[in-house]
Design a protein around this motif. Structure first.
Motif, mmCIF file in Angstrom:
data_model
loop_
_atom_site.group_PDB
_atom_site.id
_atom_site.type_symbol
_atom_site.label_atom_id
_atom_site.label_comp_id
_atom_site.label_asym_id
_atom_site.label_seq_id
_atom_site.Cartn_x
_atom_site.Cartn_y
_atom_site.Cartn_z
ATOM 1 N N ARG A 1 -11.392 -2.983 -1.864
ATOM 2 C CA ARG A 1 -12.261 -1.984 -2.474
ATOM 3 C C ARG A 1 -13.523 -1.826 -1.639
ATOM 4 N N PHE A 2 -13.810 -0.591 -1.307
ATOM 5 C CA PHE A 2 -15.065 -0.230 -0.634
ATOM 6 C C PHE A 2 -15.221 -0.931 0.715
ATOM 7 N N GLY A 3 -14.119 -1.229 1.364
ATOM 8 C CA GLY A 3 -14.192 -1.817 2.686
ATOM 9 C C GLY A 3 -14.650 -3.252 2.729
ATOM 10 N N ARG A 4 -14.504 -3.956 1.640
ATOM 11 C CA ARG A 4 -14.955 -5.342 1.569
ATOM 12 C C ARG A 4 -13.891 -6.337 2.006
ATOM 13 N N GLY A 5 -12.767 -5.835 2.429
ATOM 14 C CA GLY A 5 -11.670 -6.725 2.753
ATOM 15 C C GLY A 5 -10.750 -6.899 1.555
ATOM 16 N N TYR A 6 -9.625 -7.525 1.811
ATOM 17 C CA TYR A 6 -8.636 -7.700 0.734
ATOM 18 C C TYR A 6 -9.082 -8.849 -0.164
ATOM 19 N N GLU A 7 -9.812 -8.489 -1.199
ATOM 20 C CA GLU A 7 -10.367 -9.503 -2.100
ATOM 21 C C GLU A 7 -9.411 -9.877 -3.216
ATOM 22 N N TYR A 8 -8.523 -8.988 -3.551
ATOM 23 C CA TYR A 8 -7.657 -9.184 -4.711
ATOM 24 C C TYR A 8 -6.203 -9.215 -4.258
ATOM 25 N N TRP A 9 -5.482 -10.204 -4.777
ATOM 26 C CA TRP A 9 -4.096 -10.413 -4.364
ATOM 27 C C TRP A 9 -3.197 -10.556 -5.575
ATOM 28 N N GLY A 10 -2.001 -9.999 -5.450
ATOM 29 C CA GLY A 10 -0.989 -10.247 -6.450
ATOM 30 C C GLY A 10 -0.364 -11.604 -6.204
ATOM 31 N N GLN A 11 0.514 -11.992 -7.093
ATOM 32 C CA GLN A 11 1.090 -13.338 -7.043
ATOM 33 C C GLN A 11 2.244 -13.453 -6.065
ATOM 34 N N GLY A 12 2.735 -12.348 -5.574
ATOM 35 C CA GLY A 12 3.846 -12.396 -4.628
ATOM 36 C C GLY A 12 5.182 -12.257 -5.311
ATOM 37 N N THR A 13 6.093 -11.621 -4.604
ATOM 38 C CA THR A 13 7.451 -11.481 -5.090
ATOM 39 C C THR A 13 8.395 -11.756 -3.926
ATOM 40 N N LEU A 14 9.417 -12.546 -4.182
ATOM 41 C CA LEU A 14 10.299 -13.018 -3.117
ATOM 42 C C LEU A 14 11.401 -12.007 -2.826
ATOM 43 N N VAL A 15 11.534 -11.689 -1.577
ATOM 44 C CA VAL A 15 12.633 -10.842 -1.094
ATOM 45 C C VAL A 15 13.500 -11.690 -0.173
ATOM 46 N N THR A 16 14.769 -11.761 -0.498
ATOM 47 C CA THR A 16 15.722 -12.513 0.313
ATOM 48 C C THR A 16 16.825 -11.565 0.755
ATOM 49 N N VAL A 17 17.007 -11.475 2.064
ATOM 50 C CA VAL A 17 18.030 -10.597 2.618
ATOM 51 C C VAL A 17 19.098 -11.473 3.257
ATOM 52 N N SER A 18 20.294 -11.382 2.741
ATOM 53 C CA SER A 18 21.386 -12.191 3.265
ATOM 54 C C SER A 18 22.155 -11.427 4.339
ATOM 55 N N SER A 19 22.663 -12.178 5.287
ATOM 56 C CA SER A 19 23.401 -11.546 6.399
ATOM 57 C C SER A 19 24.873 -11.400 6.072
#
Length: 117
Positions: free
Chosen positions: A99-117
């Protein structure tokens, strides 16, 4: 401000997933939303970002032409459409808010992506 990322899962190579990031708590009218990812044993990297106007798009070279970021300002949602997924796309994906060029201050918790071959 709270961010919640969801939509990850297990997919075969060549498949698609759409991640969503829901923002709440007043993100303001001037922001940049980014999607980052961190694979096992690797540093976190910026995958893509979008400005509140929908411009100033950035895509990492590794995802250009395959991933698309978009947003729904009315719903405070940001999406990451991932097509033609590769095993090397396997990672935890995070959304983050600047927000407003302050850098990434807020983060979500993450979601896992797994791609199998």
């Amino acid at each position: 401000v709270q961010l919640q990322a969801f939509g990850g899962g297990l997919v075969q190579a060549g498949g698609s997933l759409r991640l969503s990031c829901a923002a709440s708590g007043g993100i303001g009218s001037m922001y940049v939303m980014g999607w980052f990812r961190q694979a096992p044993g690797k540093e976190r990297e910026l995958v893509t970002r979008i400005r509140w106007r929908g411009d100033n798009l950035y895509y990492a070279e590794s995802v250009k032409g395959r991933f698309t970021i978009s947003r729904d300002t009315a719903k405070n949602l940001v999406y990451l459409q991932m097509n033609s997924l590769k095993p090397e796309d396997t990672a935890i994906y995070y959304c983050a808010l600047d927000r407003f060029g302050r850098g990434y201050e807020y983060w979500g918790q993450g979601t896992l992506v797994t791609v199998s071959s």
